[in-house]
Design a protein around this motif. Structure first.
Motif, PDB file in Angstrom:
ATOM      1  N   ARG A  46       0.859  -1.177   0.000  1.00  0.00           N
ATOM      2  CA  ARG A  46       0.000   0.000   0.000  1.00  0.00           C
ATOM      3  C   ARG A  46       0.895   1.226   0.000  1.00  0.00           C
ATOM      4  NH1 ARG A  46      -0.857   1.625   5.674  1.00  0.00           N
ATOM      5  NH2 ARG A  46      -2.801   2.655   5.069  1.00  0.00           N
ATOM      6  N   PRO A  47       0.428   2.344  -0.554  1.00  0.00           N
ATOM      7  CA  PRO A  47       1.245   3.564  -0.634  1.00  0.00           C
ATOM      8  C   PRO A  47       1.684   4.058   0.732  1.00  0.00           C
ATOM      9  CG  PRO A  47      -0.667   3.740  -2.061  1.00  0.00           C
ATOM     10  CD  PRO A  47      -0.892   2.530  -1.202  1.00  0.00           C
ATOM     11  N   ASP A  48       2.936   4.539   0.797  1.00  0.00           N
ATOM     12  CA  ASP A  48       3.418   5.164   2.018  1.00  0.00           C
ATOM     13  C   ASP A  48       3.452   6.684   1.867  1.00  0.00           C
ATOM     14  OD1 ASP A  48       5.462   5.462   0.226  1.00  0.00           O
ATOM     15  OD2 ASP A  48       6.998   4.463   1.444  1.00  0.00           O
ATOM     16  N   TYR A  49       2.756   7.153   0.826  1.00  0.00           N
ATOM     17  CA  TYR A  49       2.686   8.589   0.580  1.00  0.00           C
ATOM     18  C   TYR A  49       1.256   9.080   0.779  1.00  0.00           C
ATOM     19  CZ  TYR A  49       1.706   6.337  -3.955  1.00  0.00           C
ATOM     20  OH  TYR A  49       1.251   5.504  -4.943  1.00  0.00           O
ATOM     21  N   GLU A  50       1.065  10.371   0.657  1.00  0.00           N
ATOM     22  CA  GLU A  50      -0.218  11.006   0.973  1.00  0.00           C
ATOM     23  C   GLU A  50      -1.325  10.624  -0.004  1.00  0.00           C
ATOM     24  OE1 GLU A  50      -2.099  15.542   1.382  1.00  0.00           O
ATOM     25  OE2 GLU A  50      -0.035  15.231   0.683  1.00  0.00           O
ATOM     26  N   ARG A  51      -2.480  10.350   0.555  1.00  0.00           N
ATOM     27  CA  ARG A  51      -3.661  10.123  -0.268  1.00  0.00           C
ATOM     28  C   ARG A  51      -4.259  11.477  -0.635  1.00  0.00           C
ATOM     29  NH1 ARG A  51      -9.066   6.637   1.474  1.00  0.00           N
ATOM     30  NH2 ARG A  51     -10.377   7.286  -0.292  1.00  0.00           N
ATOM     31  N   ASN A  73      -0.756   6.971  -9.567  1.00  0.00           N
ATOM     32  CA  ASN A  73      -0.121   7.054  -8.261  1.00  0.00           C
ATOM     33  C   ASN A  73      -1.124   6.818  -7.132  1.00  0.00           C
ATOM     34  OD1 ASN A  73       0.554   9.134  -5.852  1.00  0.00           O
ATOM     35  ND2 ASN A  73       2.456   8.287  -6.668  1.00  0.00           N
ATOM     36  N   GLN A  74      -2.373   7.233  -7.355  1.00  0.00           N
ATOM     37  CA  GLN A  74      -3.393   7.183  -6.318  1.00  0.00           C
ATOM     38  C   GLN A  74      -4.295   5.942  -6.370  1.00  0.00           C
ATOM     39  OE1 GLN A  74      -4.262   9.611  -3.694  1.00  0.00           O
ATOM     40  NE2 GLN A  74      -2.084   9.985  -4.083  1.00  0.00           N
ATOM     41  N   THR A  75      -4.303   5.266  -7.509  1.00  0.00           N
ATOM     42  CA  THR A  75      -5.240   4.141  -7.661  1.00  0.00           C
ATOM     43  C   THR A  75      -4.619   2.875  -8.239  1.00  0.00           C
ATOM     44  OG1 THR A  75      -5.895   4.774  -9.921  1.00  0.00           O
ATOM     45  CG2 THR A  75      -7.124   5.777  -8.090  1.00  0.00           C
ATOM     46  N   GLY A  76      -3.474   2.990  -8.880  1.00  0.00           N
ATOM     47  CA  GLY A  76      -2.903   1.838  -9.568  1.00  0.00           C
ATOM     48  C   GLY A  76      -3.516   1.637 -10.947  1.00  0.00           C
ATOM     49  N   GLN A 100      -9.449   3.550  -5.255  1.00  0.00           N
ATOM     50  CA  GLN A 100      -8.495   4.327  -4.450  1.00  0.00           C
ATOM     51  C   GLN A 100      -8.617   3.959  -2.974  1.00  0.00           C
ATOM     52  OE1 GLN A 100      -9.282   8.502  -3.828  1.00  0.00           O
ATOM     53  NE2 GLN A 100      -7.093   9.032  -3.803  1.00  0.00           N
ATOM     54  N   GLU A 101      -9.829   3.799  -2.508  1.00  0.00           N
ATOM     55  CA  GLU A 101     -10.064   3.434  -1.104  1.00  0.00           C
ATOM     56  C   GLU A 101      -9.354   2.118  -0.773  1.00  0.00           C
ATOM     57  OE1 GLU A 101     -11.457   3.525   2.777  1.00  0.00           O
ATOM     58  OE2 GLU A 101     -11.681   5.114   1.269  1.00  0.00           O
ATOM     59  N   ASP A 102      -9.537   1.127  -1.624  1.00  0.00           N
ATOM     60  CA  ASP A 102      -8.916  -0.176  -1.397  1.00  0.00           C
ATOM     61  C   ASP A 102      -7.402  -0.121  -1.573  1.00  0.00           C
ATOM     62  OD1 ASP A 102     -11.284  -1.554  -0.833  1.00  0.00           O
ATOM     63  OD2 ASP A 102     -11.710  -1.877  -2.957  1.00  0.00           O
ATOM     64  N   TYR A 103      -6.955   0.760  -2.441  1.00  0.00           N
ATOM     65  CA  TYR A 103      -5.529   0.891  -2.751  1.00  0.00           C
ATOM     66  C   TYR A 103      -4.742   1.378  -1.527  1.00  0.00           C
ATOM     67  CZ  TYR A 103      -1.621   1.826  -6.006  1.00  0.00           C
ATOM     68  OH  TYR A 103      -0.425   1.810  -6.683  1.00  0.00           O
ATOM     69  N   PHE A 104      -5.338   2.278  -0.763  1.00  0.00           N
ATOM     70  CA  PHE A 104      -4.660   2.846   0.403  1.00  0.00           C
ATOM     71  C   PHE A 104      -4.968   2.097   1.698  1.00  0.00           C
ATOM     72  CE2 PHE A 104      -3.856   6.333  -2.412  1.00  0.00           C
ATOM     73  CZ  PHE A 104      -2.740   6.978  -1.896  1.00  0.00           C
TER      74      PHE A 104
END
Length: 283
Positions: A46-51, A73-76, A100-104
């Motif tokens: 999961r991203p370690d950067y800002e949503r 970057n936000q959703t894949g 996006q919700e599931d991605y983060f």
């Protein structure tokens, strides 16, 4: 006396041989188990950067290169995946937000064993994915055999209903599954082969008529000809169907086709990435 000594010697030799075999088998099993444990540490990336709030981008009448970069970057989702969703209007925009919700979101990994030293890594729930198209290919690195991440792959034959043709395991034959077999995995990547829609339709029809019910064989290409469909495995099935119509999806060109070979093929485009670093992908 000599006869007794000979029999005793034979028993000793037999005992030593059997002990050696047992010791060797034990060492192999221990080695496989150690490799298995090391490979069993995969996480659902999961991203370690800002949503970011991407709703303003989704409301634009036309997206630019920077917009697509932000969405990836936000959703894949690549441009292909985004455009497929946006074509569905408001429903598609909501699908992107769900992705996006599931991605983060942080997902718990669950290890499912289905054979000795063979495991599928899944997550505690199912995630959203973009709209599929007939002929798409789905791959995942979630399956590992001891320390080797063999992965899994499938061919989308009915996008509307999410049907996927796949060859899954030893003792089984190729059959129709669905996207449900993938979107609860620790990761998955949706691919779009670089060929026209007419060819994809031919590939799907051929696969439905000729590649169902084939015996699963992980050694196809080694002990049998690669360009045959008598036996198959997950990546081979996908490769064989497309190769039949002039699109070679095997990146390495070796005797055995793997899901990773399909992913890194120059003849595919990425549609969506989930659970795996979108820059490094499956290394």
């Amino acid at each position: 006396m000599k006869l007794k000594e000979t029999k005793l010697t034979c028993k000793i030799i037999t005992t030593i041989v059997l002990a050696s075999i047992i010791l060797f088998a034990s060492i192999v099993c221990i080695g496989l188990q150690i490799s298995f444990v090391n490979a069993d540490t995969i996480e659902c990336w999961r991203p370690d950067y800002e949503r970011k709030d991407i709703r303003a981008i989704l409301e634009k009448s036309e997206l630019g290169e920077h917009d697509y970069a932000v969405l990836y970057n936000q959703t894949g989702l690549t441009k292909i995946g985004v455009d497929r969703a946006l074509e569905k209007g408001e429903t598609g925009k909501q699908r992107i937000l769900d992705i996006q919700e599931d991605y983060f979101k942080e997902h718990k990994v669950i290890n499912e064993f289905f054979a000795p030293f063979i495991c599928q890594d899944k997550i505690d729930g199912r995630v959203s994915y973009t709209y599929l198209e007939d002929g798409d290919v789905v791959v995942t690195s979630s399956t590992h055999i001891s320390g080797w991440r063999a992965g899994h792959a499938g061919l989308v034959t009915d996008a509307q209903n999410g049907n996927i043709l796949q060859a899954s395991a030893i003792g089984e034959t190729s059959s129709f599954g669905s996207m449900k077999d993938f979107h609860d995995r620790v990761n998955f990547i949706i691919l779009s082969p670089r060929t026209d829609e007419a060819t994809k339709s031919q590939v799907v029809k051929f696969a439905e008529e000729n590649l169902v019910g084939k015996i699963y064989d992980p050694t196809v290409g080694v002990f049998s000809k690669k360009n045959t469909s008598d036996r198959t495995q997950c990546a081979h099935l996908v490769w064989y169907a497309y190769n039949k119509f002039g699109t070679d999806l095997d990146a390495t060109g070796g005797p055995v086709v793997t899901p990773h070979d399909l992913l890194v093929s120059p003849n595919v485009d990425i549609v969506q990435v989930f659970g795996i670093n979108p820059i490094k992908l499956w290394k």
